[in-house]
Design a protein around this motif. Structure first.
Motif, mmCIF file in Angstrom:
data_model
loop_
_atom_site.group_PDB
_atom_site.id
_atom_site.type_symbol
_atom_site.label_atom_id
_atom_site.label_comp_id
_atom_site.label_asym_id
_atom_site.label_seq_id
_atom_site.Cartn_x
_atom_site.Cartn_y
_atom_site.Cartn_z
ATOM 1 N N GLN A 169 -12.774 -4.224 0.895
ATOM 2 C CA GLN A 169 -13.042 -5.328 1.805
ATOM 3 C C GLN A 169 -11.811 -6.222 1.956
ATOM 4 O OE1 GLN A 169 -15.988 -5.454 3.568
ATOM 5 N NE2 GLN A 169 -16.241 -3.504 2.519
ATOM 6 N N GLU A 173 -13.875 -16.148 1.117
ATOM 7 C CA GLU A 173 -14.835 -15.827 2.188
ATOM 8 C C GLU A 173 -15.686 -14.628 1.801
ATOM 9 O OE1 GLU A 173 -14.646 -14.168 6.769
ATOM 10 O OE2 GLU A 173 -12.981 -15.400 6.026
ATOM 11 N N LEU A 174 -15.056 -13.636 1.194
ATOM 12 C CA LEU A 174 -15.757 -12.438 0.750
ATOM 13 C C LEU A 174 -16.790 -12.778 -0.324
ATOM 14 C CD1 LEU A 174 -15.920 -9.284 0.778
ATOM 15 C CD2 LEU A 174 -14.118 -9.293 -0.954
ATOM 16 N N SER A 175 -16.413 -13.635 -1.239
ATOM 17 C CA SER A 175 -17.287 -13.991 -2.361
ATOM 18 C C SER A 175 -18.455 -14.874 -1.943
ATOM 19 C CB SER A 175 -16.469 -14.692 -3.448
ATOM 20 O OG SER A 175 -15.449 -13.843 -3.936
ATOM 21 N N LEU A 176 -18.377 -15.467 -0.754
ATOM 22 C CA LEU A 176 -19.447 -16.338 -0.271
ATOM 23 C C LEU A 176 -20.433 -15.603 0.640
ATOM 24 C CD1 LEU A 176 -17.411 -19.598 0.522
ATOM 25 C CD2 LEU A 176 -18.994 -19.223 -1.381
ATOM 26 N N SER A 177 -20.091 -14.362 0.974
ATOM 27 C CA SER A 177 -20.967 -13.565 1.837
ATOM 28 C C SER A 177 -22.075 -12.929 0.995
ATOM 29 C CB SER A 177 -20.163 -12.470 2.548
ATOM 30 O OG SER A 177 -21.009 -11.501 3.104
ATOM 31 N N GLN A 178 -23.325 -13.310 1.265
ATOM 32 C CA GLN A 178 -24.448 -12.789 0.485
ATOM 33 C C GLN A 178 -24.556 -11.273 0.598
ATOM 34 O OE1 GLN A 178 -28.250 -14.468 1.504
ATOM 35 N NE2 GLN A 178 -29.278 -13.611 -0.275
ATOM 36 N N GLU A 179 -24.331 -10.767 1.795
ATOM 37 C CA GLU A 179 -24.401 -9.322 2.023
ATOM 38 C C GLU A 179 -23.353 -8.583 1.193
ATOM 39 O OE1 GLU A 179 -23.876 -6.120 5.700
ATOM 40 O OE2 GLU A 179 -24.107 -8.259 6.137
ATOM 41 N N ASP A 180 -22.124 -9.118 1.189
ATOM 42 C CA ASP A 180 -21.052 -8.490 0.427
ATOM 43 C C ASP A 180 -21.277 -8.614 -1.077
ATOM 44 O OD1 ASP A 180 -19.353 -7.434 2.443
ATOM 45 O OD2 ASP A 180 -18.647 -9.447 2.908
#
Length: 307
Positions: free
Chosen positions: A11, A221-228
């Motif tokens: 990602q 941003e990646l760490s805040l995405s629930q899906e990710d």
């Protein structure tokens, strides 16, 4: 997220929106400077092989093609599956041969590079954390086809890198690759730990390196995405479960080896005692072997003596 987990790594470094980060990272690994730098990459299909049913298909972590048409495969390995060398050559070969289309001449094949970032020791005898391999002649050590070096393989050992950093042997301010590897080493998923000392140094370095700052923002941003996060946690669980299974198999194999060793030792004792005409019941008590097994050993001795 631990960027050494392949989902998070892909990602971060395998997406179109983070292309600039990928280019800087690759130039740091490959030590490309000046006119030799990678200026543009196109993300390619990660599926290679499988043209025919009997051919194994592989899914690579990240594959890019540079502006010079060079193919680069980046692999991140959190766990040691003990097949690194053969897997590397297999992946490289599949990627290299995938360039050849019907009617295309071999001369059109371009160099292919593989980068392995490993969270374990690959070369115990080597001090350096970054090793690079090419094709050489055994005696002269002259590189094969130096003008068009088709094979280039990199291994980066994260544990060696972090050990050297902790000892103060590295200078990330003057070493671009060291900065990016600190980014990969800041979180340890197994220990569920974030290294504050690394974070503080990266925070300071990011104020002077716009690309590192960009990576920090993309990471956040990646760490805040629930899906990710859900996908990342699922992938991490799978990796750790597979790792545990491998350890269980290894432990069982070791135990089996010990048991087989004990059995061989007991049978050797039985052999010696039988040769000295000791009673079978007595030998059974001494060795723990069954009477039936000792009788088989005795029969074997008789046949051997008859021969």
């Amino acid at each position: 997220m631990d960027l050494k987990v392949d989902y998070a790594f892909k990602q971060m470094f395998g997406s179109e929106k983070n292309k600039r980060i990928t280019i800087v990272f690759l130039n740091a690994i490959l030590k490309r400077t000046g006119r030799n730098t990678i200026q543009e990459v196109a993300f390619m299909s990660q599926e290679v092989g499988g043209e025919y049913k009997e051919v194994k298909q592989s899914r690579l972590d990240i594959v890019v093609k540079t502006q010079d048409q060079q193919m680069i495969n980046i692999e991140i390995q959190l766990s040691n599956q003990h097949d690194m060398f053969k897997r590397t050559l297999y992946y490289w070969a599949q990627l290299y041969t995938s360039q050849l289309q019907k009617g295309m001449g071999y001369y059109k094949l371009v160099p292919t590079i593989t980068v392995n970032i490993c969270n374990f020791t690959v070369f115990p005898q080597n001090v350096d954390y970054h090793s690079t391999f090419h094709l050489y002649e055994d005696k002269t050590l002259k590189r094969l086809a130096i003008q068009d070096d088709v094979l280039e393989v990199h291994f980066i050992e994260m544990n060696k890198f972090l050990e050297q950093w902790h000892k103060g042997q590295l200078k990330p301010l003057d070493d671009i690759l060291a900065r990016w590897l600190l980014l990969l080493g800041m979180v340890d998923a197994r220990k569920k730990k974030v290294y504050d000392k690394i974070f503080c140094e990266l925070e300071e370095l990011a104020m002077k390196d716009e690309h590192l700052l960009e990576a920090f923002n993309a990471w956040e941003e990646l760490s805040l995405s629930q899906e990710d996060v859900i996908a990342y946690q699922s992938r991490l669980k799978y990796i750790l479960d597979e790792e545990a299974k491998l350890e269980d198999v290894k432990h069982m194999a070791e135990q089996k080896g010990i048991e087989e060793g004990k059995k061989e030792e007991k049978e050797e004792i039985a052999n010696n005692l039988l040769a000295n005409n000791m009673d079978i019941d007595f030998i059974s008590k001494i060795t723990g072997l069954s009477v039936e097994r000792i009788e088989e050993i005795k029969e074997g001795l008789i046949q051997k003596n008859d021969e």
